[in-house]
Write an enzyme that holds these catalytic residues in place. Structure first.
Site, mmCIF file in Angstrom:
data_model
loop_
_atom_site.group_PDB
_atom_site.id
_atom_site.type_symbol
_atom_site.label_atom_id
_atom_site.label_comp_id
_atom_site.label_asym_id
_atom_site.label_seq_id
_atom_site.Cartn_x
_atom_site.Cartn_y
_atom_site.Cartn_z
ATOM 1 N N LYS A 115 25.699 -41.800 -3.364
ATOM 2 C CA LYS A 115 26.150 -42.841 -2.430
ATOM 3 C C LYS A 115 25.674 -44.178 -2.958
ATOM 4 O O LYS A 115 24.660 -44.253 -3.677
ATOM 5 C CB LYS A 115 25.566 -42.604 -1.039
ATOM 6 C CG LYS A 115 26.359 -43.247 0.060
ATOM 7 C CD LYS A 115 27.568 -42.401 0.452
ATOM 8 C CE LYS A 115 28.391 -43.032 1.539
ATOM 9 N NZ LYS A 115 29.425 -42.117 2.039
HETATM 10 P P1 NAD Z 1 35.632 -48.770 8.105
HETATM 11 O O1 NAD Z 1 34.897 -49.930 7.603
HETATM 12 O O2 NAD Z 1 37.050 -48.582 7.705
HETATM 13 O O3 NAD Z 1 35.577 -48.748 9.715
HETATM 14 C C1 NAD Z 1 34.404 -48.805 10.446
HETATM 15 C C2 NAD Z 1 34.787 -49.054 11.899
HETATM 16 O O4 NAD Z 1 33.619 -48.949 12.724
HETATM 17 C C3 NAD Z 1 35.359 -50.460 12.154
HETATM 18 O O5 NAD Z 1 36.397 -50.376 13.103
HETATM 19 C C4 NAD Z 1 34.165 -51.217 12.743
HETATM 20 O O6 NAD Z 1 34.564 -52.310 13.547
HETATM 21 C C5 NAD Z 1 33.532 -50.106 13.554
HETATM 22 N N1 NAD Z 1 32.130 -50.338 13.888
HETATM 23 C C6 NAD Z 1 31.133 -50.737 13.091
HETATM 24 N N2 NAD Z 1 29.999 -50.844 13.780
HETATM 25 C C7 NAD Z 1 30.289 -50.491 15.057
HETATM 26 C C8 NAD Z 1 29.555 -50.409 16.254
HETATM 27 N N3 NAD Z 1 28.258 -50.712 16.257
HETATM 28 N N4 NAD Z 1 30.180 -50.007 17.374
HETATM 29 C C9 NAD Z 1 31.491 -49.704 17.374
HETATM 30 N N5 NAD Z 1 32.248 -49.760 16.266
HETATM 31 C C10 NAD Z 1 31.657 -50.156 15.132
HETATM 32 O O7 NAD Z 1 34.765 -47.474 7.705
HETATM 33 P P2 NAD Z 1 35.248 -45.967 7.570
HETATM 34 O O8 NAD Z 1 35.575 -45.735 6.156
HETATM 35 O O9 NAD Z 1 36.229 -45.656 8.625
HETATM 36 O O10 NAD Z 1 33.859 -45.201 7.845
HETATM 37 C C11 NAD Z 1 33.410 -44.917 9.158
HETATM 38 C C12 NAD Z 1 32.400 -43.784 9.092
HETATM 39 O O11 NAD Z 1 33.010 -42.641 8.501
HETATM 40 C C13 NAD Z 1 31.149 -44.061 8.260
HETATM 41 O O12 NAD Z 1 30.063 -43.372 8.823
HETATM 42 C C14 NAD Z 1 31.490 -43.422 6.918
HETATM 43 O O13 NAD Z 1 30.336 -43.085 6.168
HETATM 44 C C15 NAD Z 1 32.243 -42.198 7.385
HETATM 45 N N6 NAD Z 1 33.120 -41.601 6.382
HETATM 46 C C16 NAD Z 1 34.103 -42.330 5.783
HETATM 47 C C17 NAD Z 1 34.930 -41.716 4.864
HETATM 48 C C18 NAD Z 1 36.105 -42.428 4.218
HETATM 49 O O14 NAD Z 1 36.866 -41.777 3.506
HETATM 50 N N7 NAD Z 1 36.303 -43.714 4.464
HETATM 51 C C19 NAD Z 1 34.708 -40.380 4.510
HETATM 52 C C20 NAD Z 1 33.706 -39.662 5.147
HETATM 53 C C21 NAD Z 1 32.921 -40.293 6.086
#
Ligand code: NAD
Length: 425
Positions: A115
């Protein structure tokens, strides 16, 4: 104030890495594996911190700190996303890297775990500042990244554009195009069909299987989603397709509620334009801090870690928590949720669809031959349903929750490879 009283008033921040280690220990305690071997696979293989000077648009230099952690390369190259966020630190990146190792093992793909992240506030930076920061970060890790060694991907606040810059910077240093150094790229430069949707659609495959197991009807179920980024918005769309009514959503700016069901497609269009859910005309405002306690059947935390802790777990009303985010539920919260009969689909299973299609992207880049969206989705569907069934079986056999079962499966798979490869010298 006496020293004792003063100490009591200090809040000790949750260590995400300690939480990840605790989850490992709980599963390891149920397996008959030599202590030294467990120590070897438990801790990160290497953690690198770099300083990143970047010229900002107003002409001054700003210093940023960047991280890359390779937790394990036992089963293959380190694999894992890159996060841009003001709270990124070594503790968080180490935890996220460890979860990647176990996640790749749960879905049985030939990757280890890694990561990365940069401590920055991307919402306050221009696109050209973010590009310079990304390129400087990539150049600093030129010796670390590589298709055979360590392959980044998107995470919070990074996406296709960021991955394109990483691919280009790495390729410029290599003096030839290297598409397979990074996944989650735009399709026209070696990305995979279905990768953008993969994490959210994988989340919903596991929810569908959980609903089947719990004999719940999707069409009579409701859902709340915390976070409306890549994972949350796609999970919402796929839940809607499954017949589930999405009644609550929120992002970092605020929340929405519509008890009749939010028009998720229209909301996604709105967010594309306005960059936030707030103001969407098809729903009423909702206090985003209360989304975790919404009266729904399914709760999808899809934002950040440590959202459900021992302090608020008892307030969760959902029957199913599907961890779209990594680490949204702490180990102490797990105890309370278990007692309250909440069915938690753990992150290392629930959101593994993203890394699964990242694996497909890496395979396609190396072959130079690209699959149709149907082929990608069919293979994703098979891997996710098999992983869910395998973890559920272990959970039922051992009378443990799904998280413990998933960790048991993952640890055994990593140990098996260590034993076959042997320890060098
Ligand atoms: P992203 O940046 O696309 O979206 C994050 C979202 O969370 C946004 O809408 C943001 O406004 C919101 N957010 C942030 N802080 C917040 C809070 N305190 N309260 C409410 N909403 C909040 O990110 P993503 O890629 O969708 O990732 C989200 C989660 O999923 C993370 O934990 C990431 O590690 C996990 N994840 C992502 C992927 C991927 O392929 N992108 C894969 C596995 C896991």
């Amino acid at each position: 104030m006496s020293n004792k009283k003063r100490l009591k008033s200090v809040t000790i921040p949750v260590s995400t890495f300690e939480n990840a280690m605790r989850q490992f220990d709980q599963a390891a305690a149920r397996l008959n594996i030599e202590k030294g071997l467990l120590e070897f696979i438990k801790y990160p293989r290497r953690s690198i911190i770099v300083k990143l000077p970047v010229r900002m648009d107003d002409g001054r230099f700003e210093m940023f700190t960047g991280y890359r952690v390779q937790h394990s390369t036992v089963r293959g190259p380190a694999k894992g996303g890159i996060r841009f966020h003001p709270k990124v630190d070594l503790d968080e990146v180490q935890a996220l890297a460890a979860w990647m190792t176990w996640k790749c093992a749960v879905v049985n793909i030939p990757f280890g775990g890694g990561k990365g992240g940069i401590c920055c506030d991307p919402l306050k930076m221009s696109e050209s500042e973010l590009e310079r920061l990304t390129r400087r970060y990539t150049a600093s890790f030129y010796d670390t990244f590589g298709p055979e060694t360590d392959i980044p991907a998107p995470d919070v606040n990074t996406g296709e554009k960021t991955m394109a810059w990483i691919m280009d910077t790495y390729s410029m240093h290599s003096q030839h195009t290297v598409t397979s150094v990074v996944t989650g790229k735009p399709i026209s430069i070696g990305g995979s069909r279905g990768r953008h949707e993969a994490t959210g659609s994988g989340v919903v495959i596991t929810i569908r299987e959980a609903l089947k197991y719990l004999k719940m009807n999707p069409e009579k179920s409701t859902a709340a989603i915390q976070g409306f980024g890549n994972v949350g918005s796609i999970a919402a769309t796929h839940l809607h397709r499954l017949g589930v009514k999405v009644t609550h959503v929120c992002d970092v700016f605020g929340g929405l509620v519509n008890q009749k069901g939010i028009d998720v497609k229209a909301l996604a269009e709105y967010v594309k334009k306005h960059k936030k859910v707030v103001g969407f005309p098809g729903a009423k405002p909702f206090d985003s801090k209360k989304i975790l306690y919404a009266k729904v059947d399914i709760l999808v935390p899809a934002a950040l870690e440590n959202q459900i802790t021992e302090k608020n777990a008892a307030r969760v009303k959902a029957r199913i928590i599907a961890e779209g985010a990594n680490g949204p539920v702490t180990p102490k919260a797990d105890v309370i949720l278990n007692k309250n009969n909440v069915f938690v689909i753990p992150d290392i299973l629930c959101n593994a669809g993203g890394v699964t299609v990242s694996y497909f992207e890496w395979v396609q880049d190396r072959m130079g031959y690209f699959w149709t969206e149907e082929e990608v989705n069919e293979r994703l569907e098979r891997i996710m349903t098999e992983a869910f069934a395998g973890v559920l079986n272990i959970a039922r056999e051992n009378k443990v929750d799904l998280r413990l079962a998933a960790f048991m499966v993952a640890i055994q798979r990593v140990v098996e490879v260590v034993q076959l490869r042997g320890i060098y010298a």
